[in-house]
Design an enzyme around this catalytic site. Structure first.
Site, PDB file in Angstrom:
ATOM      1  N   LYS A 161      52.240  20.457  42.643  1.00  0.00           N
ATOM      2  CA  LYS A 161      50.989  21.225  42.818  1.00  0.00           C
ATOM      3  C   LYS A 161      51.434  22.588  43.361  1.00  0.00           C
ATOM      4  CE  LYS A 161      47.487  23.132  44.877  1.00  0.00           C
ATOM      5  NZ  LYS A 161      47.443  24.528  44.514  1.00  0.00           N
ATOM      6  N   CYS A 173      59.011  33.343  54.967  1.00  0.00           N
ATOM      7  CA  CYS A 173      58.958  32.653  56.263  1.00  0.00           C
ATOM      8  C   CYS A 173      60.160  33.036  57.116  1.00  0.00           C
ATOM      9  CB  CYS A 173      58.869  31.154  56.076  1.00  0.00           C
ATOM     10  SG  CYS A 173      60.205  30.478  55.131  1.00  0.00           S
TER      11      CYS A 173
HETATM   12  N1  NDP Z   1      56.400  29.405  55.178  1.00  0.00           N
HETATM   13  C1  NDP Z   1      56.130  29.948  54.032  1.00  0.00           C
HETATM   14  O1  NDP Z   1      56.985  30.097  53.224  1.00  0.00           O
HETATM   15  C2  NDP Z   1      54.754  30.350  53.719  1.00  0.00           C
HETATM   16  C3  NDP Z   1      53.860  30.628  54.711  1.00  0.00           C
HETATM   17  N2  NDP Z   1      52.612  30.992  54.394  1.00  0.00           N
HETATM   18  C4  NDP Z   1      51.691  31.322  55.499  1.00  0.00           C
HETATM   19  O2  NDP Z   1      50.413  30.858  55.160  1.00  0.00           O
HETATM   20  C5  NDP Z   1      49.472  31.919  55.138  1.00  0.00           C
HETATM   21  C6  NDP Z   1      48.430  31.651  54.080  1.00  0.00           C
HETATM   22  O3  NDP Z   1      49.021  31.537  52.806  1.00  0.00           O
HETATM   23  P1  NDP Z   1      48.518  30.440  51.802  1.00  0.00           P
HETATM   24  O4  NDP Z   1      49.011  30.660  50.468  1.00  0.00           O
HETATM   25  O5  NDP Z   1      47.051  30.359  51.924  1.00  0.00           O
HETATM   26  O6  NDP Z   1      49.268  29.150  52.371  1.00  0.00           O
HETATM   27  P2  NDP Z   1      48.785  27.667  52.292  1.00  0.00           P
HETATM   28  O7  NDP Z   1      49.494  26.890  53.326  1.00  0.00           O
HETATM   29  O8  NDP Z   1      47.318  27.624  52.227  1.00  0.00           O
HETATM   30  O9  NDP Z   1      49.294  27.212  50.839  1.00  0.00           O
HETATM   31  C7  NDP Z   1      50.512  26.557  50.578  1.00  0.00           C
HETATM   32  C8  NDP Z   1      50.297  25.472  49.517  1.00  0.00           C
HETATM   33  O10 NDP Z   1      49.411  24.463  50.028  1.00  0.00           O
HETATM   34  C9  NDP Z   1      48.301  24.299  49.166  1.00  0.00           C
HETATM   35  N3  NDP Z   1      47.138  23.881  49.953  1.00  0.00           N
HETATM   36  C10 NDP Z   1      46.130  24.632  50.441  1.00  0.00           C
HETATM   37  N4  NDP Z   1      45.245  23.863  51.126  1.00  0.00           N
HETATM   38  C11 NDP Z   1      45.715  22.609  51.075  1.00  0.00           C
HETATM   39  C12 NDP Z   1      45.291  21.363  51.608  1.00  0.00           C
HETATM   40  N5  NDP Z   1      44.172  21.249  52.331  1.00  0.00           N
HETATM   41  N6  NDP Z   1      46.047  20.266  51.384  1.00  0.00           N
HETATM   42  C13 NDP Z   1      47.182  20.334  50.677  1.00  0.00           C
HETATM   43  N7  NDP Z   1      47.646  21.489  50.133  1.00  0.00           N
HETATM   44  C14 NDP Z   1      46.928  22.607  50.330  1.00  0.00           C
HETATM   45  C15 NDP Z   1      48.157  25.647  48.512  1.00  0.00           C
HETATM   46  O11 NDP Z   1      47.364  25.567  47.345  1.00  0.00           O
HETATM   47  P3  NDP Z   1      46.429  26.832  46.928  1.00  0.00           P
HETATM   48  O12 NDP Z   1      47.351  27.859  46.479  1.00  0.00           O
HETATM   49  O13 NDP Z   1      45.593  26.323  45.831  1.00  0.00           O
HETATM   50  O14 NDP Z   1      45.645  27.213  48.143  1.00  0.00           O
HETATM   51  C16 NDP Z   1      49.610  25.987  48.246  1.00  0.00           C
HETATM   52  O15 NDP Z   1      50.083  25.269  47.132  1.00  0.00           O
HETATM   53  C17 NDP Z   1      50.330  33.149  54.902  1.00  0.00           C
HETATM   54  O16 NDP Z   1      49.725  34.305  55.318  1.00  0.00           O
HETATM   55  C18 NDP Z   1      51.545  32.800  55.706  1.00  0.00           C
HETATM   56  O17 NDP Z   1      51.316  33.071  57.060  1.00  0.00           O
HETATM   57  C19 NDP Z   1      52.210  31.094  53.100  1.00  0.00           C
HETATM   58  C20 NDP Z   1      53.062  30.839  52.066  1.00  0.00           C
HETATM   59  C21 NDP Z   1      54.424  30.467  52.315  1.00  0.00           C
HETATM   60  O1  AKG Z   2      64.647  33.757  52.894  1.00  0.00           O
HETATM   61  C1  AKG Z   2      64.676  33.027  51.915  1.00  0.00           C
HETATM   62  O2  AKG Z   2      65.412  33.222  50.957  1.00  0.00           O
HETATM   63  C2  AKG Z   2      63.790  31.806  51.853  1.00  0.00           C
HETATM   64  C3  AKG Z   2      62.512  32.036  52.562  1.00  0.00           C
HETATM   65  C4  AKG Z   2      61.566  30.926  52.430  1.00  0.00           C
HETATM   66  O3  AKG Z   2      61.925  29.799  52.241  1.00  0.00           O
HETATM   67  C5  AKG Z   2      60.132  31.176  52.536  1.00  0.00           C
HETATM   68  O4  AKG Z   2      59.724  32.295  52.796  1.00  0.00           O
HETATM   69  O5  AKG Z   2      59.350  30.229  52.328  1.00  0.00           O
END
Ligand code: NDP
Ligand code: AKG
Length: 488
Positions: A179, A288
């Site tokens: 997903k 991240c």
């Molecule tokens: N650590 C990292 O690498 C990341 C951190 N983030 C953080 O999250 C914030 C928001 O980003 P966002 O994209 O909304 O991140 P989310 O955590 O909402 O999304 C990550 C994944 O989870 C899915 N998802 C959303 N809601 C649910 C749920 N209730 N149960 C299971 N899966 C779910 C999303 O689907 P869908 O796309 O359909 O919402 C997506 O595939 C960013 O601003 C950042 O701070 C975001 C992305 C990566």
């Molecule tokens: O720094 C990277 O290459 C990986 C970062 C990462 O895993 C993320 O932002 O979710």
């Protein structure tokens, strides 16, 4: 080769491409030009998800029995297909989420390398012989797959993250339901096309696109999904973990960061400035592992600040497909709004905005996208929200430390613990940093972002579920140990 825009992409279930039973699709927009529709993706239902999980469950019976080397051959083929489509898939990524084409190509190449790395894992050791107290018995460990693995992936690394979850899942004998983030579901569909073209048996890899709350949560709660691997926000990660825990499924979470870079008095300031810019602002800070707190020892604070601000003037913002662009847009409107609200928040907290603006970036090429200039705050104190909360945007907070010891304490003053870096030439400082920094990745004279596929990746504190992804560490999540006792 120009990609075909505006096409409709389907779910991939049980070896076939098909529309959602809902009959609904959503448009995936280019954040550099919201008038451009990259493609349409399925808005799936619970019924679509159930079919995908059932097909993964069925396929797992024969997939787990295949020799690891045979599974590896298929990953090698998937790598070859992905390689043959590298430019096209990288362009799709740039158009869907905004990172520059160069970064998107680098990420796609990383996906290829990950597939090849895990193909080799199919022929490596999976157990130990342990002496039994019964001298006539043979005791050993082996590893077995979990069964069906649900992969929930974010939009910021739309190829590398799904691949670094799917490749180990598959090589160790699991089947997968992916997903992907809705934001980058076209890129995900193209990635899954590579697995399909490589000839993986029906049901081994499934793709179900749609809302996180419905499909993602549905995957986490599904009784036939044996393991869930998630990367994304802390809020969602915790909900996924609770759903998995409630039904006894294995889960793994990689979540946020608030990553510090420490600039010691003896740092090479030019290298430190370059690492701060690259670690903090590439991909518009949407990693991240991105640097967000820059902790500078008093003696070099002014000199570092001056060089940083001078260098920022050279950053070009624009469409990631333009060769001259260094930084693309935020991935979506929500990201832009969040970034601008944190810039406003920083001003309200009394920090000094030394570079950037509280408004979106302006310019003839920027009107149709979610562009923001990098922002740099001075006079930041560690308890301010801009120094504590994950912004996930191109915002740097400069924090002054009276000593190296204080810099370490400030670096640890966060609920996150993903990555941290130090710039120093003093071996004692390096050792103290490596020992005392509470983070999963500690990097010396190098930026906070960037991970190597053959090394364990994960965080401490609120950054992860304390498990590790990538490298050989991945075997711990994607398999269970079975202890075998044999007596003739
Ligand atoms: N650590 C990292 O690498 C990341 C951190 N983030 C953080 O999250 C914030 C928001 O980003 P966002 O994209 O909304 O991140 P989310 O955590 O909402 O999304 C990550 C994944 O989870 C899915 N998802 C959303 N809601 C649910 C749920 N209730 N149960 C299971 N899966 C779910 C999303 O689907 P869908 O796309 O359909 O919402 C997506 O595939 C960013 O601003 C950042 O701070 C975001 C992305 C990566
Ligand atoms: O720094 C990277 O290459 C990986 C970062 C990462 O895993 C993320 O932002 O979710």
């Amino acid at each position: 080769m120009a990609i075909e825009l505006g096409k409709t992409y389907l779910n991939y279930i049980d070896g076939g491409w098909g529309p959602s039973r809902s009959g609904n699709t959503a448009a995936s927009l280019n954040p550099a030009n919201i008038n451009e529709i990259v493609g349409y993706v399925q808005l799936s239902t619970k019924e679509d998800l159930d079919r995908a999980v059932a097909s993964a469950k069925d396929a797992s019976k024969s997939w787990r029995r295949l020799a690891g080397s045979a599974r590896g051959e298929l990953l090698i083929k998937a790598a070859a297909v992905l390689e043959s489509r590298l430019e096209e898939i990288a362009e799709t990524m740039t158009r869907e989420m905004g990172k520059t084409f160069a970064e998107a190509k680098g990420e796609t190449a990383r996906g290829i390398a990950i597939l090849r790395y895990y193909a080799g894992e199919g022929m490596r050791r999976i157990g130990d012989v342990i002496p039994s107290t019964d001298s006539e018995a043979l005791m050993l460990t082996t590893r077995v797959p979990l069964g069906v693995v649900g992969v929930i992936s974010p939009w910021n690394f739309p190829v590398a993250i799904p691949v670094w979850k799917m490749a180990p899942a598959l090589i160790y004998g699991n089947t997968v339901v992916l997903k992907p983030a809705q934001e980058t579901a076209v890129t995900a569909a193209k990635l899954v096309e590579c697995f399909a073209e490589a000839g993986l048996p029906a049901g081994v890899v499934n793709l179900v696109t749609g809302s996180g709350a419905l499909v993602g949560q549905g995957l986490a709660e599904h009784p036939d999904v044996n393991g869930i691997t998630f990367t994304g926000s802390n809020q969602v990660g915790k909900r996924v973990a609770q759903a998995a825990l409630a039904r006894g499924a294995k889960y793994q979470l990689e979540m946020g960061g608030k990553n510090p870079i420490i600039i010691a008095a003896d740092a090479d300031l030019d290298l430190a400035v370059d690492a701060t810019i690259s670690g903090g602002l590439r991909s518009s800070g949407q990693k991240c592992t991105a640097t967000s707190r820059v902790i500078i020892v008093n003696e070099v604070y002014e000199a570092f600040k001056k060089r940083l601000l001078a260098k920022l003037e050279g950053i070009t913002i624009g469409n990631g497909m333009d060769a001259g662009t260094w930084m693309g847009p935020c991935a979506n409107e929500q990201q832009l709004t969040t970034v601008l609200s944190y810039i406003q928040q920083g001003l309200e907290e009394g920090a000094e905005l030394m570079f950037g603006s509280i408004s979106r970036a302006e310019g003839p090429q920027l009107t149709k996208g979610y562009f923001v200039k990098p922002a740099v705050f001075g006079n930041v104190s560690s308890r301010m929200r801009i120094a504590q909360e994950e912004i996930f945007g191109p915002v740097l907070a400069l924090i002054r430390a009276e000593s190296f010891e204080e810099a370490i304490a400030l670096a640890n003053d966060t609920e996150f613990g993903l990555s941290a870096s130090v710039f120093t030439q003093n071996i004692g400082n390096m050792l103290t940093f490596i020992q005392d920094l509470d983070a999963g990745l500690v990097r010396v004279n190098s930026e906070t972002a960037g991970v190597e596929l053959q090394a364990p990746f994960g965080g401490t504190k609120q950054s992860s579920s304390h498990s590790r992804e990538q490298g050989q560490a991945a075997i711990e999540f994607f398999t269970s140990i079975k202890t075998v006792f044999i007596k003739g």
